[in-house]
Write a protein that holds these residues in place. Sequence first.
Motif, short mmCIF file in Angstrom:
data_model
loop_
_atom_site.label_atom_id
_atom_site.label_comp_id
_atom_site.label_asym_id
_atom_site.label_seq_id
_atom_site.Cartn_x
_atom_site.Cartn_y
_atom_site.Cartn_z
N VAL A 92 0.86 -1.19 0.00
CA VAL A 92 0.00 0.00 0.00
C VAL A 92 0.89 1.23 0.00
CG1 VAL A 92 -1.66 1.35 1.35
CG2 VAL A 92 -1.93 -1.13 1.17
N LEU A 93 0.62 2.14 -0.93
CA LEU A 93 1.30 3.43 -0.98
C LEU A 93 0.26 4.52 -0.77
CD1 LEU A 93 3.67 5.39 -1.60
CD2 LEU A 93 3.12 5.11 -4.04
N SER A 94 0.39 5.25 0.34
CA SER A 94 -0.54 6.34 0.63
C SER A 94 0.06 7.67 0.18
CB SER A 94 -0.84 6.41 2.13
OG SER A 94 -1.42 7.67 2.45
N ILE A 95 -0.72 8.47 -0.56
CA ILE A 95 -0.28 9.83 -0.90
C ILE A 95 -1.25 10.85 -0.28
CG2 ILE A 95 1.02 9.17 -2.96
CD1 ILE A 95 -1.33 10.11 -4.67
N MET A 96 -1.84 10.46 0.85
CA MET A 96 -2.74 11.34 1.58
C MET A 96 -1.96 12.21 2.55
SD MET A 96 -5.85 8.74 2.56
CE MET A 96 -4.73 7.60 3.42
N ALA A 97 -2.32 13.48 2.63
CA ALA A 97 -1.68 14.38 3.59
C ALA A 97 -2.11 14.02 5.01
CB ALA A 97 -2.06 15.83 3.29
N GLY A 98 -1.13 14.02 5.92
CA GLY A 98 -1.44 13.96 7.34
C GLY A 98 -1.69 12.59 7.95
N ILE A 99 -2.23 11.63 7.19
CA ILE A 99 -2.62 10.35 7.78
C ILE A 99 -1.38 9.47 7.99
CG2 ILE A 99 -4.13 8.34 7.62
CD1 ILE A 99 -5.65 10.95 7.65
N LYS A 100 -1.11 9.15 9.25
CA LYS A 100 0.11 8.43 9.60
C LYS A 100 0.02 6.94 9.27
CE LYS A 100 1.52 11.60 13.28
NZ LYS A 100 2.39 12.34 12.36
N ILE A 101 1.20 6.35 9.11
CA ILE A 101 1.30 4.93 8.76
C ILE A 101 0.53 4.06 9.74
CG2 ILE A 101 2.91 2.97 8.70
CD1 ILE A 101 4.93 4.87 7.34
N GLU A 102 0.68 4.33 11.03
CA GLU A 102 0.03 3.50 12.05
C GLU A 102 -1.49 3.49 11.89
OE1 GLU A 102 -0.13 2.97 16.93
OE2 GLU A 102 0.96 4.64 16.04
N LYS A 103 -2.05 4.66 11.57
CA LYS A 103 -3.51 4.74 11.38
C LYS A 103 -3.94 4.00 10.12
CE LYS A 103 -7.39 7.97 11.38
NZ LYS A 103 -7.81 9.36 11.62
N ILE A 104 -3.15 4.13 9.06
CA ILE A 104 -3.46 3.42 7.80
C ILE A 104 -3.43 1.92 8.04
CG2 ILE A 104 -2.69 3.00 5.43
CD1 ILE A 104 -1.44 5.87 5.55
N GLN A 105 -2.39 1.45 8.73
CA GLN A 105 -2.28 0.01 9.04
C GLN A 105 -3.48 -0.47 9.85
OE1 GLN A 105 1.54 0.34 11.01
NE2 GLN A 105 2.55 -0.87 9.42
N LYS A 106 -3.87 0.33 10.82
CA LYS A 106 -4.98 -0.05 11.71
C LYS A 106 -6.29 -0.14 10.94
CE LYS A 106 -7.23 1.35 16.04
NZ LYS A 106 -7.30 2.39 17.09
N LEU A 107 -6.58 0.88 10.12
CA LEU A 107 -7.86 0.91 9.41
C LEU A 107 -7.92 -0.12 8.27
CD1 LEU A 107 -8.59 4.76 9.32
CD2 LEU A 107 -9.86 3.02 10.57
N LEU A 108 -6.75 -0.41 7.68
CA LEU A 108 -6.72 -1.38 6.57
C LEU A 108 -6.45 -2.80 7.06
CD1 LEU A 108 -4.74 0.51 3.77
CD2 LEU A 108 -7.21 0.42 4.12
N HIS A 109 -6.06 -2.93 8.34
CA HIS A 109 -5.65 -4.23 8.88
C HIS A 109 -4.56 -4.84 8.01
CE1 HIS A 109 -9.24 -3.84 11.35
NE2 HIS A 109 -9.96 -3.69 10.25
N HIS A 110 -3.55 -4.01 7.72
CA HIS A 110 -2.52 -4.42 6.76
C HIS A 110 -1.20 -3.74 7.12
CE1 HIS A 110 -1.44 -6.25 2.92
NE2 HIS A 110 -0.80 -5.14 2.62
N PRO A 111 -0.08 -4.50 7.20
CA PRO A 111 1.19 -3.92 7.68
C PRO A 111 2.05 -3.23 6.63
CG PRO A 111 1.43 -6.28 7.40
CD PRO A 111 0.01 -5.97 7.05
N LEU A 112 1.93 -3.63 5.36
CA LEU A 112 2.89 -3.17 4.34
C LEU A 112 2.48 -1.82 3.75
CD1 LEU A 112 3.55 -6.55 2.49
CD2 LEU A 112 4.83 -5.53 4.38
N VAL A 113 2.86 -0.76 4.46
CA VAL A 113 2.43 0.59 4.07
C VAL A 113 3.63 1.50 3.87
CG1 VAL A 113 1.12 2.65 4.77
CG2 VAL A 113 0.23 0.36 5.29
N VAL A 114 3.65 2.19 2.73
CA VAL A 114 4.59 3.28 2.47
C VAL A 114 3.77 4.55 2.39
CG1 VAL A 114 6.25 4.26 0.82
CG2 VAL A 114 6.21 1.79 1.24
N ARG A 115 4.27 5.61 3.03
CA ARG A 115 3.55 6.89 3.02
C ARG A 115 4.38 7.92 2.27
NH1 ARG A 115 2.82 10.79 8.25
NH2 ARG A 115 1.92 12.56 7.11
#
Length: 267
Positions: A92-115
Amino acid sequence: MKIAILGAGNMGLSFSKSFLKYELIKPENLHLITRNESKFSKIAEEFPKSTISIFDDVEELNADLIIIAVKPQDFQHVAENFRFQLKENQMVLSIMAGIKIEKIQKLLHHPLVVRAMPNSPTLLGMGITGYTSAEGISFSQLINIERLLNSTGRSVYLENEELLDAVTALSGSGPAYFYYIVDAMIKAGVEMGIDENLSKLFVQQTMLGAYHLINNSDKSLEELIKDVASKGGTTEAALKTFNENNLKEILTDGILNAEKRAKELNG
């Protein structure tokens, strides 16, 4: 590589165009997902060989990389209404402003996140993107992400995720600050009696020339300013007014407020 872009707005589409332009992916391996049904036909015209979907219709994502390009304010709602499950090996590659990796992981239930935080000149392949990653992302996976980001301009890896909010305020929002100053200069030209189109030409070419001087000179910004601002001259008169009205402090305060807002977006 197969890529799905969730949020086919300006940034999502500019990324898509760069990937295709530099042949980093094949058009048939690109899946664009929009929440806005009215944009569906226009996107389909621009990307005739790619898959275009409405968010509510997607039940499975066959992609190696999923780019989250929705508005940060909409992310929680989007994440809670996915009809598909992320697979273990999907990035997962997030290009959203402000949303931290930990929150993305939590909401997606997924560990592999690049911000990442790109800016609007990516539309021309002249952007700059700051990015960072969660633990567990391999070097080779990061190199693949970097190749994609570099197709839109330049990229810089940041060890400290906290700096991404500063990058958001500085370069993510930065183009708007320049547009704001350029607009003020053009309007000043009109007020002095110059035709608007001619004023625009003078200001745009001045901005372009100044950019190249900064890039090609060994002098500091202070020295470059002194080169233009001769004692008792016109430039000095303008700079005196800027300093008396604390223009630098106002600009700095604005940028710090942008950083503050980036932090607030994480909730």
